[in-house]
Design an enzyme around this catalytic site. Structure first.
Site, mmCIF file in Angstrom:
data_model
loop_
_atom_site.group_PDB
_atom_site.id
_atom_site.type_symbol
_atom_site.label_atom_id
_atom_site.label_comp_id
_atom_site.label_asym_id
_atom_site.label_seq_id
_atom_site.Cartn_x
_atom_site.Cartn_y
_atom_site.Cartn_z
ATOM 1 N N THR A 74 -33.266 26.025 28.977
ATOM 2 C CA THR A 74 -33.538 24.635 29.575
ATOM 3 C C THR A 74 -32.863 23.508 28.407
ATOM 4 O OG1 THR A 74 -35.067 25.079 31.010
ATOM 5 C CG2 THR A 74 -35.039 22.762 30.393
ATOM 6 N N ASN A 158 -28.582 32.723 39.010
ATOM 7 C CA ASN A 158 -30.045 33.049 38.660
ATOM 8 C C ASN A 158 -30.366 33.600 40.020
ATOM 9 O OD1 ASN A 158 -29.800 30.156 38.798
ATOM 10 N ND2 ASN A 158 -32.223 30.399 38.942
ATOM 11 N N SER A 212 -31.196 32.210 27.062
ATOM 12 C CA SER A 212 -32.661 32.172 26.739
ATOM 13 C C SER A 212 -32.901 33.340 26.289
ATOM 14 C CB SER A 212 -33.378 31.924 28.175
ATOM 15 O OG SER A 212 -34.155 30.866 27.991
ATOM 16 N N ALA A 213 -33.799 33.729 25.223
ATOM 17 C CA ALA A 213 -34.297 35.174 24.843
ATOM 18 C C ALA A 213 -35.180 36.076 25.896
ATOM 19 C CB ALA A 213 -34.771 35.039 23.361
ATOM 20 N N HIS A 214 -35.923 35.277 26.567
ATOM 21 C CA HIS A 214 -36.775 36.009 27.627
ATOM 22 C C HIS A 214 -36.196 36.653 28.697
ATOM 23 C CE1 HIS A 214 -37.682 33.294 31.072
ATOM 24 N NE2 HIS A 214 -37.069 32.448 30.232
ATOM 25 N N THR A 250 -39.911 22.386 13.334
ATOM 26 C CA THR A 250 -40.007 23.507 12.855
ATOM 27 C C THR A 250 -39.416 24.790 13.336
ATOM 28 O OG1 THR A 250 -41.637 22.568 11.503
ATOM 29 C CG2 THR A 250 -41.725 25.022 11.383
ATOM 30 N N CYS A 338 -38.527 29.125 38.659
ATOM 31 C CA CYS A 338 -38.848 27.556 38.246
ATOM 32 C C CYS A 338 -39.074 26.791 39.593
ATOM 33 C CB CYS A 338 -37.724 26.891 37.565
ATOM 34 S SG CYS A 338 -36.811 28.184 36.380
#
Ligand code: PMP
Length: 396
Positions: A74, A158, A212-214, A250, A338
Site C-alpha cells: 500500500t 489479487n 509486500s512481504a506477507h 526508523t 481489504c
C-alpha cells in the site's frame, strides 16, 4: 475432537515460513539496535538491513540502491504513484501529467490516482479489462497521449489471479520512449506475482515495482519499492531522511530481515511450489465444475496465477457461502481481504463485465505451499454441502 482448520486464502496473507521467522527472531531481542545509530548495536542492525537490500536486489536484478523499504505494498504504491506524479508536476512547471492505469487495480492504486485527480495533480485514464480478466495492449497504446508520463498496471490481479502482459507493455513503452523527449514511467504492482513469476525488472522493463512481504511467507507490515536509478520520485513522508531520504522513519529491522529471507526462499522454491499448487488447483477446479451445478470460473483459464481460482455459484450469496464454510473450518474469501465487509459488488468482477446480481455469488479460493490434497478434498466436501443447503433455503 476439534477439526483441523483449512486455510485457502493465501492471496489475503500467508503464514511466516519457519526459516524466515528464525532469521528474524534475534532482531527483536538481542540485536535490537536502530540502524541509524553509530554504535555497535546500530551497525549490527544496519548491516542486517543492507544484507536484506542486497538479497532483494539480487531477486529483482537491480542495484541495492534502487530498493526502498516501506511498510508494504500500500505504501509502495502510494509512493510510486503520488511520488512520481508530484515529481513530474514539479519538473514541468506545474502542468498536469496524464496517468494510465486499469479499472481493476488494488484500491491503493485506484485511490492514489483519485487523490491526484482531486488535487488537480494529474488526469487519469482507467482502462477497461476484457472478460478474460486481461488488459489489452492495444487499449494502452490507444490511450497514450503526448502528456502521458506514467502507466501503472498490476502484474497479477489479487481477486481473479489473471496475469497481465507486463513484459509486452514494457516493450511497447520502451519503443515509444525512444522517440519521446519526456519518457513514460512504467510501474507495476507485483504483490501477487512474486511467488510465481519472473520479477527481474530488466526483463519486465519496469521503472517502479511494488511488493509486500506477507504475501510471500514473510512478515506483515513490510515491503519494498524498486525505483530505477534515473527515475525521479518525490517523498511523501518527511522526517529523519532514512531510505535515501525517500521514506523517513526508523526501519522495521526484523521485518526487513524477514523480507530478504522470504525473497530468497521464494526464488529457490518457485518452480516446485508453482507445480504443486497448480496441480492441486486444477484438481479442485475440475472436481468443482463436475460435481456442482451452476458454477462458472472467472477470468482466463490459462493466463492465471497457479494458486488462484475465482468462481461464481448461481443462486448463492458469496457471503453466505463464506460464513457457511467458516463454520466448517474452511477459510476462503469473496474478494480481496481489504474490501471484505464491504457489501458493494467487487470492482474487479464489475470491470470484467460480470453482472452485479451474479457477482454476489463469487468465491475466491487461493492455495499456497502448505496446501494438501486432503485439505482440497475436505474443502470440496464442505462446499458441496454448504451450496446445497443455501440453494435449498433460497428455494432453488
Ligand atoms: N496490491 C495488491 C495486488 C494486493 O493484493 C495487496 C494486498 N491485498 C496490496 C496491494 C496491499 O498490500 P498491503 O496490504 O500489504 O499493503
Amino acid at each position: 475432537m476439534k477439526k483441523k482448520r483449512i486455510y485457502l486464502d493465501y492471496a489475503a496473507t500467508t503464514p511466516v515460513d519457519s526459516q524466515v521467522f528464525s532469521v528474524m527472531r534475534p532482531y527483536f531481542t538481542e540485536k535490537f539496535g536502530n540502524p541509524m545509530s553509530i554504535h555497535a548495536f546500530g551497525r549490527e542492525a544496519s548491516n542486517a538491513v543492507e544484507k536484506a537490500r542486497q538479497t532483494s536486489a539480487i531477486f529483482f536484478g537491480c542495484d541495492p540502491s534502487e530498493i526502498i523499504f516501506t511498510s508494504g505494498a500500500t505504501e509502495s504504491n502510494n509512493l510510486a504513484i503520488k511520488g512520481a506524479a508530484i515529481s513530474l508536476v514539479n519538473h514541468q512547471g506545474g502542468s498536469k501529467p496524464h496517468v494510465i492505469t486499469t479499472q481493476f487495480e488494488h484500491s491503493c492504486i485506484l485511490n492514489s490516482c483519485k487523490k491526484l485527480e482531486e488535487q488537480g495533480m494529474a488526469e487519469v485514464t482507467y482502462l477497461p479489462i476484457g472478460n478474460d480478466g486481461l488488459v489489452k495492449i492495444n487499449d494502452i497504446e490507444k490511450a497514450i497521449k503526448a502528456n502521458t508520463l506514467l502507466i501503472s498496471v498490476m502484474y497479477v490481479n489479487n481477486e481473479i489471479g489473471t496475469i497481465q502482459p507486463i513484459k509486452e507493455i514494457g516493450k511497447l513503452i520502451e519503443k515509444l520512449n525512444s522517440n519521446r523527449e519526456q519518457k513514460i514511467i512504467f510501474h507495476t504492482d507485483a504483490t501477487q506475482a512474486i511467488n510465481y513469476f519472473d520479477c527481474k525488472v530488466d526483463n519486465l522493463k519496469v521503472d517502479l515495482l511494488s511488493m509486500s512481504a506477507h504475501k510471500i511467507y514473510g512478515p506483515k507490515g513490510v515491503g519494498c519499492l524498486y525505483i530505477r536509478k534515473n527515475i525521479r520520485v518525490t517523498r511523501i513522508q518527511d522526517g529523519g531522511g532514512q531510505e535515501f531520504n525517500l521514506r523517513s522513519g526508523t526501519l522495521n529491522v526484523p521485518g526487513i530481515v524477514g523480507l530478504g529471507a522470504a525473497l530468497e526462499i521464494a526464488e529457490k522454491e518457485r518452480k516446485k511450489v508453482s507445480k504443486l499448487v497448480e496441480k492441486l488447483r486444477d484438481h479442485m477446479i475440475t472436481r468443482i465444475m463436475k460435481e456442482i451445478k451452476g458454477v462458472k470460473l472467472n477470468g482466463s483459464k490459462l493466463k492465471r496465477s497457479p494458486n488462484n481460482a475465482n468462481f461464481i455459484f448461481q443462486d448463492v450469496e458469496g457471503e453466505g457461502l463464506l460464513l457457511g464454510l467458516d463454520i466448517e473450518g474452511v477459510a476462503v474469501s469473496t474478494g480481496s481481504a481489504c474490501s471484505a465487509g464491504d457489501l458493494r459488488p467487487s470492482h474487479v468482477l464489475m470491470a470484467i463485465g460480470i453482472p452485479e446480481e451474479e457477482s454476489h455469488g463469487s468465491l475466491r479460493v487461493t492455495l499456497g505451499k502448505y496446501t494438501t490434497k486432503t485439505e482440497i478434498d475436505r474443502f470440496i466436501k464442505s462446499l458441496k454441502e454448504v451450496v446445497a443447503r443455501l440453494r435449498k433455503i433460497a428455494g432453488k
